[in-house]
Design a protein around this motif. Sequence first.
Motif, PDB file in Angstrom:
ATOM      1  N   LYS A 302      58.855  27.015  47.552  1.00  0.00           N
ATOM      2  CA  LYS A 302      59.041  27.430  48.933  1.00  0.00           C
ATOM      3  C   LYS A 302      58.048  28.516  49.359  1.00  0.00           C
ATOM      4  N   ALA A 303      57.329  29.092  48.395  1.00  0.00           N
ATOM      5  CA  ALA A 303      56.380  30.158  48.714  1.00  0.00           C
ATOM      6  C   ALA A 303      55.065  29.585  49.214  1.00  0.00           C
ATOM      7  N   LYS A 304      54.299  30.410  49.922  1.00  0.00           N
ATOM      8  CA  LYS A 304      52.984  29.986  50.396  1.00  0.00           C
ATOM      9  C   LYS A 304      52.078  29.769  49.190  1.00  0.00           C
ATOM     10  N   PRO A 305      51.447  28.604  49.066  1.00  0.00           N
ATOM     11  CA  PRO A 305      50.642  28.303  47.881  1.00  0.00           C
ATOM     12  C   PRO A 305      49.425  29.228  47.756  1.00  0.00           C
ATOM     13  N   LEU A 306      49.110  29.566  46.500  1.00  0.00           N
ATOM     14  CA  LEU A 306      47.883  30.279  46.176  1.00  0.00           C
ATOM     15  C   LEU A 306      46.965  29.252  45.513  1.00  0.00           C
ATOM     16  N   VAL A 307      45.943  28.827  46.242  1.00  0.00           N
ATOM     17  CA  VAL A 307      45.119  27.687  45.835  1.00  0.00           C
ATOM     18  C   VAL A 307      43.828  28.158  45.150  1.00  0.00           C
ATOM     19  N   THR A 308      43.492  27.496  44.057  1.00  0.00           N
ATOM     20  CA  THR A 308      42.194  27.685  43.410  1.00  0.00           C
ATOM     21  C   THR A 308      41.348  26.445  43.718  1.00  0.00           C
ATOM     22  N   PRO A 309      40.218  26.613  44.365  1.00  0.00           N
ATOM     23  CA  PRO A 309      39.430  25.423  44.755  1.00  0.00           C
ATOM     24  C   PRO A 309      38.608  24.858  43.605  1.00  0.00           C
ATOM     25  N   ALA A 310      38.411  23.545  43.646  1.00  0.00           N
ATOM     26  CA  ALA A 310      37.478  22.874  42.748  1.00  0.00           C
ATOM     27  C   ALA A 310      36.241  22.431  43.547  1.00  0.00           C
ATOM     28  N   GLU A 311      36.438  22.259  44.845  1.00  0.00           N
ATOM     29  CA  GLU A 311      35.344  21.993  45.786  1.00  0.00           C
ATOM     30  C   GLU A 311      35.687  22.729  47.078  1.00  0.00           C
ATOM     31  N   LEU A 312      34.676  23.215  47.779  1.00  0.00           N
ATOM     32  CA  LEU A 312      34.902  23.897  49.059  1.00  0.00           C
ATOM     33  C   LEU A 312      33.624  23.852  49.886  1.00  0.00           C
ATOM     34  N   SER A 313      33.826  23.564  51.175  1.00  0.00           N
ATOM     35  CA  SER A 313      32.693  23.584  52.095  1.00  0.00           C
ATOM     36  C   SER A 313      33.154  24.140  53.444  1.00  0.00           C
ATOM     37  N   LEU A 314      32.239  24.790  54.139  1.00  0.00           N
ATOM     38  CA  LEU A 314      32.560  25.412  55.438  1.00  0.00           C
ATOM     39  C   LEU A 314      31.967  24.593  56.581  1.00  0.00           C
ATOM     40  N   GLY A 315      32.689  24.620  57.726  1.00  0.00           N
ATOM     41  CA  GLY A 315      32.148  24.033  58.945  1.00  0.00           C
ATOM     42  C   GLY A 315      31.224  25.016  59.630  1.00  0.00           C
ATOM     43  N   ALA A 316      30.690  24.582  60.747  1.00  0.00           N
ATOM     44  CA  ALA A 316      29.774  25.426  61.501  1.00  0.00           C
ATOM     45  C   ALA A 316      30.475  26.649  62.055  1.00  0.00           C
ATOM     46  N   ALA A 317      29.744  27.731  62.186  1.00  0.00           N
ATOM     47  CA  ALA A 317      30.314  28.969  62.730  1.00  0.00           C
ATOM     48  C   ALA A 317      30.691  28.734  64.202  1.00  0.00           C
ATOM     49  N   PRO A 318      31.814  29.318  64.649  1.00  0.00           N
ATOM     50  CA  PRO A 318      32.254  29.128  66.036  1.00  0.00           C
ATOM     51  C   PRO A 318      31.335  29.837  67.038  1.00  0.00           C
TER      52      PRO A 318
END
Length: 318
Positions: A302-318
């Motif tokens: 029920k707690a907010k997940p603490l995620v460890t990424p294996a892949e990550l990418s960012l979108g364009a800056a706003p």
Amino acid sequence: MALPKSSWRGGRRRLEPGTGFSADVLRLPLPIAKASQTSNTVIASAAKQSIQQLARPDGLLRRLRLLAMTVEDGCCERASSASGGRGKTKPALSSGRALGLTIAVLAAGLPLAACKLVKNEPPQVASAAATGSIATSFDNPAFDPEKTVEEIWQPKLLPYLHGKAGPFAEVRQAVQSSPDEAEKRFGHRAVDSMPWTVAATIEGRIIAADTGTRAATIDVDADGDGAADLTVQIGPVFKGTALRDSIDFISFNSFANQIEYAKFGKALNAHIYDTTLAALPRNKLVGRTVTLLGVFTLDDPKAKPLVTPAELSLGAAP
């Protein structure tokens, strides 16, 4: 027992009655023998109880000479007393024999007093002691956790996690409604005593970033309501070993010991940081979209997940 007093008369050593020892020797740390004991017993008892004091190089020869002279005088006194004090006194034990017996007794103990015990350390521990580093006998210099991670990351680990992962919203709903089914479908655990670790694909917007610490994180809104649905670790310090605990093709039994298993878990976290997360623009994260493949442990579903990424990418800056 109080030591008897002694004095010198006419340049001769005065023996204390009933002891067979002169005042010189009574100042040494030697026990006073009873009158009924033989000369040999006196020497053996004194040497045994005072071996450590006698073994000191600065006082050994002086103490030996005093002890030998005292034994000679004590033996002469007892022989004289036995004859009533009349006539020529014959020593019961010559000074040469007394000194020889004393040296023989002490020689048996001196090697032990002079010995230095040296611990037999494994080569890697001895080397660590010389260099000031920390090591244990369990360390295996041939084990390279970084190399192990590089060999499995692309060909095994990423395909495995993509095959296990489901969309974050689906995984979260399944965990809350049917934990047992969701855990088996999306997750893995090495032993029954451990919590499940599940994999998910996530798309959302970064609404907060805590980059003022080495255990940096970002909060992600995955459903568009403006609230954080999960927290993603971006390092370089990571809590836990979720990446290691999420895979089923490598387990504790794949390693020689717990130390190697722990190093492997840290190497997985270090790999994703070095290859992806270290390059993130940490002062320009909030407001950007993010897509990632990540894993998290279900300590509390029920707690907010603490995620460890294996892949990550960012979108364009706003």
